[in-house]
Design an enzyme around this catalytic site. Structure first.
Site, PDB file in Angstrom:
ATOM      1  CG  HIS A   1      24.638  47.531  47.186  1.00 26.16           C
ATOM      2  ND1 HIS A   1      24.534  47.128  45.861  1.00 26.16           N
ATOM      3  CD2 HIS A   1      24.936  46.409  47.893  1.00 26.16           C
ATOM      4  CE1 HIS A   1      24.744  45.829  45.796  1.00 26.16           C
ATOM      5  NE2 HIS A   1      24.984  45.370  47.006  1.00 26.16           N
TER       6      HIS A   1
ATOM      7  CB  CYS B   1      53.188  26.421  30.273  1.00 28.05           C
ATOM      8  SG  CYS B   1      52.737  24.707  30.027  1.00 28.05           S
TER       9      CYS B   1
END
Length: 884
Positions: free
Chosen positions: A464, A839
């Site tokens: 895992h 931006c």
């Protein structure tokens, strides 16, 4: 016509190909992989799939929709006929697994139950029919533990403690050493645990077991770890999971049985080996490998065991090739061997690191499996970030404490923490944490996300910890059996060294080494493989990529990564440096314009030098410079002690400083005295900044550097503001050019970050030469949400389905996006060739696809995200052209 909710393996909705998008949405990832493998003629245990939509229906009523019970019963009967066994029979029982399977892979996040159908009587029948009592009781105790945990809500650790007690009593070190009689004792202990926890005996009716198990898988769709995983990975919370009911095959019947996980190419590096890559365990069931409780053996050792195992290996080799050819991708597969016979349980496109992702895409293109465009569409742009992680300085020779399995590459330096939730707390405090666990489980997902690296004492390449770390792009060292971890004392012992929580260690996910202390790292560079992807991306993308940079260093880094200009240079950041903050404060605290200009004259040389460095670094690329944006109070100290210190430094009375700070205080600074409003009320501030920009431009221009300054006015909402500021810039420019005896080309534009500016864009464009969207503030003002306070409720809004994703991470296309389209259409109705960019930090692939479609010229992002944006822009262009 009634809705069909159950499909027998091999059947598909509307007889569509198993890998179609319709089948994925209906049958889920595991369901379509089983259907595909059956159609490819592979050995697959039979079963049936309950659809994803059925899970969605269940969530609404917490009950089975009408007709589901009958469909399950008819498919179960068909399974009995094909297997020649009866579900619930005490002499030769049909046993099944019940597994989740969402449309998008969510490894380990939802629940699985194996060996369902066993009870106190049928376990005896299983022992008799197989002649293997040990196997029968081992299967029963596994089923009781999984069912008790998943369906009855009994703490997993209670079962583990009971198992450990029996092992200790008989001196057994590992589970396979337990005898049949000893395993029967374990089952009896488990029965007592169930009675104590629930007040009822363990369910004996297999049909009741099946109904409870299906319900548990449905419910696991909304468990905290699954919800956290979907939120982290921006997955739809409403797609539901399928449920796969599959006849059992057993890897725990003896040494000629086993279970394993494989990959057709290395999920860490992308390399294709001459041998099979993966891991397996003899005499084990599937969950044993991925749980990381036992450290598995490399698959390439399989043919050396005996002829039976070699035959399985040879058959698996053919399946590897067939699956990769079918998926045209690296495949992750799970299998079980029962008494020497190979059975396939799952196949899917495998989770991989960014390094492997790029290598596989390039190699498959070279091998003729993919075109360049198809290869780019296989790239997850965000995983390009992994190439930009720091690595350990090769000139430093660290103290090697020990070594584990290199499960996910990278270099991680941080403090040890043993608890996932504590890891989250430390990360909130700004600390870098190595999550240190015996083994990880799905419940650890949030801690794993906040850690910079993961270290486990158990597990392998397919545990895992390894699978999730690779998916997250986290450095991970797994299966480090040199590590003795004690959660109670919060200590880690490696050899003769003892570490406590909070001590620094470093882990190398590329070599598996664990180092003492904080080892020095160095900045990354562009590898040959990454350069290939960048070259392909630049060939196909339309959007230009700029960077957000406030210093010459940031600008140089961005150029190295391929930035084509600066989309946002925030001038206010330049004022916070120690050598200039005092002059800034003098200006703010001045009582008249003359005093302000005197202070501003002290700041002018600093700003000019900053711009000279930035212009040189960008050398001919556009540089978009935003004039002062934040309110003035942000530059002043807020505590009494710091105000007193400032008064002493400036030789002023403390009361005067305090009163000025109070005067500048704003109730709602985001919508207050900032941006263009400062420039209009105090024009001398903007005049100084414009002078610094244009003087720097003149200086570097005389040195032969091409310069393209763009002067951006922030937070305006009207054409009148734009006209006033445009005139100010032109007035200063005329003065500077006269003084320097030269001129440079410059542009004056505005930041579109208010809804009214979007509405008035056609009029603003009469003066503004370009637009640049400030998506953070535009999102705030459109929603009426403060980004700084949104964390208090946005997670709950996502849980309730009000937001699908955080609108400050992925652009809201319906609201904010509609305003942006309005502004673009308005601006270009006035200036047909108007340059329009963004931006805000925008590298989210979904956002970039939208920005491409609405006609932006460029996006902008931080320097280290430039490669990500280049790839995302190419993917957007390909998808838009092919209507994907």
């Amino acid at each position: 016509m009634s809705t069909r909710r159950v499909y027998f393996f091999g059947e598909t909705p509307e007889n569509q190909p198993a890998n179609s998008e319709l089948c994925r949405k209906v049958l889920g990832g595991k369901g379509i992989s089983l259907a595909a493998m059956i159609k490819l003629g592979m050995p697959v245990p039979l079963g049936f799939t309950i659809t994803c939509q059925t899970c969605v229906e269940y969530q609404k009523t917490a009950s089975w929709p009408k007709g589901l019970k009958e469909e399950v019963a008819s498919n179960l009967k068909l399974l009995e006929e094909k297997m020649g066994k009866t579900f619930g029979d005490n002499t030769n029982p049909l046993l099944v697994s019940v597994r989740s399977g969402a449309a998008v892979s969510m490894p380990g996040m939802m629940d699985t139950i194996l060996n369902l159908g066993l009870n106190d009587e049928s376990v005896k029948g299983l022992a008799a029919v197989t002649g293997n009592a040990r196997f029968a009781y081992d299967s029963y105790r596994r089923f009781m533990q999984m069912f008790g945990d998943v369906c009855l809500g009994i703490d997993h650790d209670k079962f583990e403690h009971a198992l450990d007690a029996v092992k200790t009593r008989y001196g057994r070190k590992t589970d396979p050493e337990l005898t049949a009689d000893e395993l029967e004792e374990v089952c009896e202990a488990y029965r007592k645990i169930c009675v104590a926890a629930t007040g009822k005996t363990f369910p004996q009716c297999p049909h009741e077991q099946l109904e409870l198990a299906i319900n548990a898988v449905f419910k696991s769709w909304t468990n905290p770890r699954a919800q956290a995983y979907r939120t982290l990975n921006k997955l739809d919370h409403n797609m539901g999971t399928a449920v796969n009911v599959q006849s059992m095959v057993f890897g725990n019947t003896g040494d000629d049985s086993g279970t394993g996980v494989g990959f057709t190419r290395c999920p860490k590096t992308g390399e294709k080996f001459s041998y099979l890559y993966g891991e397996f365990l003899q005499n084990a069931q599937g969950e044993d490998v991925v749980a990381g409780i036992r450290t598995p053996v490399n698959l390439k050792e399989m043919p050396t065991i005996n002829a039976s195992w070699k035959a399985c290996y040879d058959e698996l080799s053919l399946i590897y090739a067939k699956l990769e050819g079918y998926y045209n991708d690296m495949v992750d597969l799970e299998f079980t061997v029962e008494n020497g016979k190979l059975w396939m349980l799952q196949a899917r496109a495998g989770k991989r690191t960014g390094f492997a992702m790029v290598r596989i895409a390039i190699d498959m293109c070279k091998e003729g499996m993919l075109t360049e465009e198809e290869a780019l569409l296989r790239i997850d742009a965000n995983k390009i970030n992994e190439f930009l992680f720091k690595r350990f300085d090769p000139s430093v020779k660290p103290v090697v404490l020990g070594k584990g399995i290199p499960a996910s590459p990278g270099a991680a330096v941080g403090v040890i923490c043993f608890c996932p939730m504590r890891t989250c707390e430390l990360a909130e405090q700004g600390k870098k944490v190595i999550l240190t666990r015996i083994e990880t489980s799905p419940e650890d997902i949030l801690g794993m996300d906040r850690a910079v690296g993961i270290l486990t004492a158990r597990g392998g390449q397919t545990s895992h910890a390894a699978v999730v770390a690779r998916g997250m792009g986290k450095c991970c060292v797994a299966g480090a059996d040199c590590c003795q971890i004690n959660y109670a004392t919060k200590t880690l012992v490696i050899g003769d060294r003892k570490f406590k929580e909070g001590d620094f260690i470093s882990i190398n996910g590329t070599t598996g080494e664990i180092y003492n202390g904080a080892v020095q790292t160095i900045e990354p560079g562009i590898t040959d493989d990454l350069q290939t992807i960048m070259d392909w991306s630049d060939k196909y993308r339309v959007l230009k990529i700029r960077t957000n940079a406030d210093t010459p260093h940031d600008a140089a880094v961005a150029r190295k990564f391929g930035a084509e200009g600066i989309g946002l240079c925030r001038t206010e950041h330049m004022f916070f440096a120690a050598d200039r903050i005092m002059a800034m404060r003098e200006m703010i605290l001045s009582d008249d314009e003359g005093a302000r200009r005197t202070a501003l004259n002290k700041l002018l040389p600093f700003q000019r030098e900053d711009f000279i460095g930035i212009f040189k670094a960008m050398d001919g690329k556009g540089v978009n410079i935003r004039l002062l944006d934040p309110p003035l109070h942000e530059f002043l100290p807020h505590t009494r002690d710091l105000q007193k210190k400032l008064a002493e430094d400036m030789n002023k009375k403390h009361r005067h400083i305090h009163e000025r700070v109070e005067d500048l205080h704003e109730v709602n600074p985001m919508l207050g005295f900032r941006g263009v409003r400062l420039g209009i009320v105090y024009p001398e501030i903007s005049e100084m900044q414009v002078r610094a920009i244009l003087e720097a431009a003149c200086i570097v221009s005389r040195e032969g550097v091409t310069v393209k300054p763009e002067i951006m006015i922030p937070v305006l909402f009207s054409e009148n503001e734009m006209e006033i500021m445009h005139a100010l810039v032109n007035r200063v420019a005329a003065s500077v050019f006269k003084e320097h005896g030269t001129t440079v080309d410059y542009e004056v534009g505005t930041m579109i970050e208010l809804p009214r500016a979007c509405v008035m864009a056609d009029k603003i464009a009469q003066t503004a030469q370009y637009f640049s969207f400030g998506t953070n503030d535009l999102t705030q003002t459109t929603f009426g949400i403060s980004r700084d306070d949104a964390g208090k409720f946005i997670p709950k809004y996502i849980d309730r389905g009000i937001f699908k994703v955080d609108p400050f991470v992925t652009l809201d296309q319906q609201g904010v996006g509609a305003l942006m389209k309005m502004a673009i259409e308005g601006g270009r109705s006035t200036r047909t060739d108007m340059k329009i960019g963004i931006c805000g930090e925008q590298t989210d692939p979904a956002s970039i696809l939208f920005l491409h479609k609405i006609g932006l010229n460029y996006v902008s992002c931080s320097p280290y995200r430039v490669p990500v944006a280049r790839v995302a822009a190419a993917i957007a262009a390909i998808k838009a052209r092919t209507n994907q």
